[in-house]
Motif scaffolding. Structure first.
Motif, short mmCIF file in Angstrom:
data_model
loop_
_atom_site.label_atom_id
_atom_site.label_comp_id
_atom_site.label_asym_id
_atom_site.label_seq_id
_atom_site.Cartn_x
_atom_site.Cartn_y
_atom_site.Cartn_z
N GLY A 25 44.40 55.89 4.68
CA GLY A 25 43.22 56.08 5.52
C GLY A 25 42.69 54.77 6.07
O GLY A 25 42.29 54.69 7.24
N LEU A 26 42.70 53.73 5.23
CA LEU A 26 42.20 52.43 5.66
C LEU A 26 43.13 51.78 6.68
O LEU A 26 42.68 51.25 7.70
CB LEU A 26 42.07 51.49 4.46
CG LEU A 26 40.78 51.53 3.64
CD1 LEU A 26 40.86 50.53 2.50
CD2 LEU A 26 39.57 51.24 4.51
N VAL A 27 44.43 51.83 6.38
CA VAL A 27 45.39 51.09 7.21
C VAL A 27 45.69 51.84 8.50
O VAL A 27 45.67 51.28 9.58
CB VAL A 27 46.69 50.84 6.41
CG1 VAL A 27 47.75 50.19 7.30
CG2 VAL A 27 46.41 49.96 5.21
N LYS B 83 39.16 62.34 -0.41
CA LYS B 83 37.87 62.93 -0.78
C LYS B 83 38.07 64.21 -1.58
O LYS B 83 37.35 64.46 -2.56
CB LYS B 83 37.09 63.23 0.51
CG LYS B 83 35.69 63.75 0.30
CD LYS B 83 35.09 64.17 1.63
CE LYS B 83 33.69 64.73 1.44
NZ LYS B 83 33.14 65.28 2.69
N ALA B 84 39.06 65.02 -1.18
CA ALA B 84 39.27 66.33 -1.82
C ALA B 84 39.80 66.19 -3.24
O ALA B 84 39.61 67.10 -4.06
CB ALA B 84 40.23 67.16 -0.97
N ALA B 85 40.44 65.07 -3.55
CA ALA B 85 41.03 64.92 -4.89
C ALA B 85 39.98 64.54 -5.94
O ALA B 85 40.15 64.85 -7.13
CB ALA B 85 42.13 63.85 -4.85
N ALA B 86 38.91 63.89 -5.51
CA ALA B 86 37.98 63.27 -6.47
C ALA B 86 37.34 64.23 -7.48
O ALA B 86 37.39 63.97 -8.69
CB ALA B 86 36.92 62.47 -5.72
N PRO B 87 36.73 65.34 -7.05
CA PRO B 87 36.09 66.22 -8.04
C PRO B 87 37.09 66.81 -9.03
O PRO B 87 36.77 67.00 -10.21
CB PRO B 87 35.44 67.32 -7.21
CG PRO B 87 35.39 66.81 -5.82
CD PRO B 87 36.53 65.85 -5.68
N ASP C 293 27.27 58.63 7.77
CA ASP C 293 28.34 58.51 8.76
C ASP C 293 29.70 58.66 8.08
O ASP C 293 30.05 57.90 7.18
CB ASP C 293 28.24 57.15 9.46
CG ASP C 293 29.33 56.98 10.51
OD1 ASP C 293 29.29 57.68 11.52
OD2 ASP C 293 30.25 56.17 10.28
N GLU C 294 30.47 59.66 8.54
CA GLU C 294 31.70 60.01 7.83
C GLU C 294 32.73 58.89 7.82
O GLU C 294 33.40 58.66 6.81
CB GLU C 294 32.29 61.27 8.47
CG GLU C 294 32.77 62.27 7.46
CD GLU C 294 32.76 63.67 8.04
OE1 GLU C 294 33.30 63.84 9.13
OE2 GLU C 294 32.19 64.58 7.40
N ALA D 77 33.99 57.07 4.47
CA ALA D 77 35.41 57.08 4.12
C ALA D 77 35.90 55.67 3.81
O ALA D 77 36.64 55.45 2.85
CB ALA D 77 36.23 57.69 5.26
N ARG D 78 35.48 54.69 4.62
CA ARG D 78 35.92 53.30 4.41
C ARG D 78 35.39 52.75 3.09
O ARG D 78 36.15 52.17 2.31
CB ARG D 78 35.43 52.41 5.57
CG ARG D 78 36.26 52.49 6.81
CD ARG D 78 35.81 51.46 7.83
NE ARG D 78 36.26 50.10 7.49
CZ ARG D 78 37.49 49.67 7.70
NH1 ARG D 78 38.39 50.47 8.20
NH2 ARG D 78 37.83 48.43 7.39
N ALA D 79 34.08 52.94 2.88
CA ALA D 79 33.47 52.41 1.65
C ALA D 79 34.11 53.05 0.42
O ALA D 79 34.47 52.36 -0.55
CB ALA D 79 31.97 52.65 1.67
N ALA D 80 34.27 54.38 0.46
CA ALA D 80 34.84 55.09 -0.68
C ALA D 80 36.28 54.66 -0.91
O ALA D 80 36.73 54.52 -2.06
CB ALA D 80 34.75 56.60 -0.46
N ALA D 81 37.02 54.43 0.19
CA ALA D 81 38.42 54.03 0.06
C ALA D 81 38.53 52.66 -0.62
O ALA D 81 39.41 52.44 -1.46
CB ALA D 81 39.08 53.99 1.44
N ILE D 82 37.63 51.75 -0.26
CA ILE D 82 37.66 50.42 -0.89
C ILE D 82 37.36 50.54 -2.38
O ILE D 82 38.04 49.93 -3.21
CB ILE D 82 36.66 49.47 -0.17
CG1 ILE D 82 37.20 49.17 1.23
CG2 ILE D 82 36.47 48.18 -0.95
CD1 ILE D 82 36.21 48.53 2.17
N LEU D 83 36.36 51.37 -2.72
CA LEU D 83 36.07 51.59 -4.14
C LEU D 83 37.28 52.17 -4.88
O LEU D 83 37.64 51.72 -5.97
CB LEU D 83 34.87 52.53 -4.30
CG LEU D 83 34.55 52.97 -5.73
CD1 LEU D 83 34.13 51.79 -6.59
CD2 LEU D 83 33.47 54.05 -5.78
#
Lengths: 237, 50
Positions: free
Chosen positions: A76-78, A89-93, A146-147, A151-157
């Motif tokens: 997603g980032l690259v 996002k769908a995998a996390a819960p 903002d989606e 997404a970017r912030a969560a991906a870095i985490l």
């Protein structure tokens, strides 16, 4: 692989896959449960050995889910591919649930076998950190409106937290833990008797297939929800 | 309790482990399926077949 990373193709493929994966998951779990309770009590652990059949798969798939979440985050980032963000996002819960089940079943096993519900050793502490990483990841998604930015912030985490996976994996090698070492996927073959290996393998297969079934369904849900929202926004404009 | 259900006197640990795992996975599956059905219905109301 990325040929299918197109929402329309993904929706088509996943609608075929989901019933098969779900059906196979239930079959594997049923067979694993049957063999798991038919196996004789262990000479050391007695009937507590049966907890292994649900503890180990939950912990394994919790780690696999994190690995997949981190991989999807990287893509997603690259590549800036929206389906990758949705997949992460769908995998996390699901990963968080499996991590919690791994911790709870481990604790219930530890009380009679080790004489304690919990120890702050490398394996247990790094696995608890996995739960907090999942929860932090979910909270971050919910905190940023903002989606794209979320997404970017969560991906870095997710990527930073991926460092924890090898820590969990090798935390049993140092000799400073109560947790037993790797006894299944090791050089020279598994250390447990086949009467326990079979139910464990079937339960692990069942947990894996169940995870993929629910993961695909959650990705589908997110794609449909975003599509509906975009259509509504387009209608209002 | 005796025999199978006693789990060699470990019933107090074995059954909660299985019970919590079963409830957790079952609730997750129900929630995931319900959300999927809701999203599908929302799209259908907008005249789209997913």
């Amino acid at each position: 692989m990325l040929r299918y990373a197109n929402p329309a193709r993904f929706m088509k493929l996943s609608s075929t896959l989901v019933p098969w994966l779900g059906g196979l998951a239930l079959a594997a779990l049923a067979a694993g449960l049957y063999l798991g309770f038919a196996a004789p009590p262990d000479y050391q652990q007695g009937d507590m050995v049966r907890v292994m059949f649900i503890h180990v798969p939950a912990a394994w798939i919790a780690m696999m889910a994190y690995g997949l979440m981190a991989l999807a985050s990287l893509i997603g980032l690259v590549q800036r591919h929206p389906l990758a963000d949705v997949a992460a996002k769908a995998a996390a819960p699901l990963g968080a649930l499996l991590t919690a089940l791994g911790l709870i079943t481990g604790s219930l096993w530890g009380r009679p076998m080790w004489g304690t519900w919990w120890v702050w050793d490398g394996r247990l502490t790094s696995f608890l950190l996995l739960l907090f990483l999942y929860l932090g990841y979910i909270a971050l998604w919910n905190a940023i409106e903002d989606e794209m930015r979320a997404a970017r912030a969560a991906a870095i985490l997710a990527l930073v937290g991926a460092v924890n996976l090898p820590i969990i994996e090798f935390s049993v090698d140092g000799g400073t833990t109560l947790h037993q070492g790797e006894s299944i996927l090791r050089k020279g073959g598994p250390l447990i008797a086949s009467v326990y290996l079979w139910p464990l393998a079937l339960m692990a297969l069942g947990y894996t297939l169940l995870f993929f079934t629910l993961w695909l369904l959650r990705i589908r849900t997110e794609i449909m929800t975003r599509r509906a929202r975009n259509l509504m926004l387009a209608g209002e404009a | 309790m005796s025999g199978f259900w006693a789990m060699g006197d470990y019933a107090a640990y074995v059954w909660p482990a299985y019970g919590i795992s079963a409830i957790g996975l079952l609730v997750a599956a129900v929630l995931v399926l319900r959300a999927h059905a809701r999203a599908k219905a929302a799209l259908a109301r907008l005249g789209v077949k997913p």
